[in-house]
Enzyme design. Structure first.
Site, PDB file in Angstrom:
ATOM      1  CG  HIS A  69      -0.049-104.798  43.526  1.00 53.80           C
ATOM      2  ND1 HIS A  69      -0.260-103.460  43.710  1.00 53.80           N
ATOM      3  CD2 HIS A  69      -1.111-105.262  42.804  1.00 53.80           C
ATOM      4  CE1 HIS A  69      -1.398-103.119  43.122  1.00 53.80           C
ATOM      5  NE2 HIS A  69      -1.929-104.191  42.573  1.00 53.80           N
ATOM      6  CE  LYS A 115       1.186-103.460  39.893  1.00 58.87           C
ATOM      7  NZ  LYS A 115       0.727-103.961  38.564  1.00 58.87           N
TER       8      LYS A 115
END
EC number: 1.17.1.8
Length: 271
Positions: free
Chosen positions: A158, A162
């Site tokens: 990600h 995040k």
């Protein structure tokens, strides 16, 4: 369904919030009734559509669910675990359905949300992309056929912002595989490796996490035996896939009784 479904979106100024507003604008069934932001935000009063870059929607950013209580039927929440628990409590007290796409909950927070499902309909899913939910079904089949004879690893990536790791989607992948194999994920999961780890235990399920740049979301389950391996991968190139899934969940949820549901049920992949 003939009537439009009115939704409120929390975290309206964030990356996901703006994408949700855009998805609501594009959806012929959804009507944006409210966009909520934390108290003290400099964006109070700004038109939600203008903020999302889709033109005026005549919905001003507000910091109060109470003020918007008559403007929506379903709350869509992609915020933080603490905020999601608070928002679910508010929905239970005010008779509103809620779609939760937040990840990073601890066990106690999940239990709190489950308790509210006695009062209101809730969709709670770590990933609302249609492809990811199909992937979970594929993982069940693969684990049944290959799982007992393979080393299993889950790799996810990600963007650098995040907050939680592994991702909720990766953990759900592990849960699906472990349940299919009759294992307890809490006991068999291995989160990263370092140093002299020795020979791999086939009963474990490994997790590896990447955080870099602007990766929207990439997940791979690897089933590796001697001489062959099978990889099942989902890659998201836009947050819109999650937002469209949330809209689909909202339109489905308004017709359900109180209870805790997931995207597998929304999509008709399980009863």
């Amino acid at each position: 369904m003939t009537e439009r479904v009115r939704v409120a979106i929390t975290g309206g100024s964030g990356r996901m919030g703006r994408t949700l507003i855009e998805a609501a604008k594009q959806n012929g069934i959804i009507l944006l009734g409210a966009a909520i932001e934390r108290a003290g935000s400099t964006l109070m009063g700004v038109d939600a559509g203008e903020l999302a870059g889709v033109g005026s929607m005549n919905v001003a950013i507000t910091d109060s669910l109470d003020k918007a209580v008559n403007d929506f039927d379903v709350l869509i929440d992609f915020t933080s675990p603490e905020a999601s628990v608070f928002h679910t409590d508010w929905c239970a007290k005010n008779g509103k359905a809620i779609v939760i796409g937040t990840t990073g909950f601890n066990h106690a927070q999940k239990e709190q949300i489950s308790a509210y499902a006695d009062q209101i309909p809730i969709v709670m899913a770590p990933n609302m992309a249609v492809g990811v939910n199909l992937m979970w079904k594929l993982l069940e089949v693969t684990a049944e056929v290959m799982g007992h004879y393979c080393d299993i690893e889950i790799i996810e990536g990600h963007h650098r912002y995040k907050k939680d790791a592994p991702s909720g989607t990766a953990l759900k992948m592990g849960e699906v595989i472990a349940e299919t194999l009759g294992r307890d994920l809490e006991k068999c999961a291995v989160y990263g490796r370092e140093g002299m780890t020795g020979e791999r235990d086939r009963e474990t399920i490994g997790f590896a996490t990447v955080r870099a740049g602007d990766i929207v979301g990439e997940h791979t389950a690897l089933f590796a035996d001697i001489g062959e391996r099978l990889e099942i991968t989902h890659k998201a190139s836009s947050r819109m896939t999650f937002a469209n899934g949330a809209m689909r969940a909202a339109t489905w949820l308004v017709e359900q009784d109180a209870g805790l549901y997931d995207m597998q049920q929304v999509l008709g992949l399980k009863a």
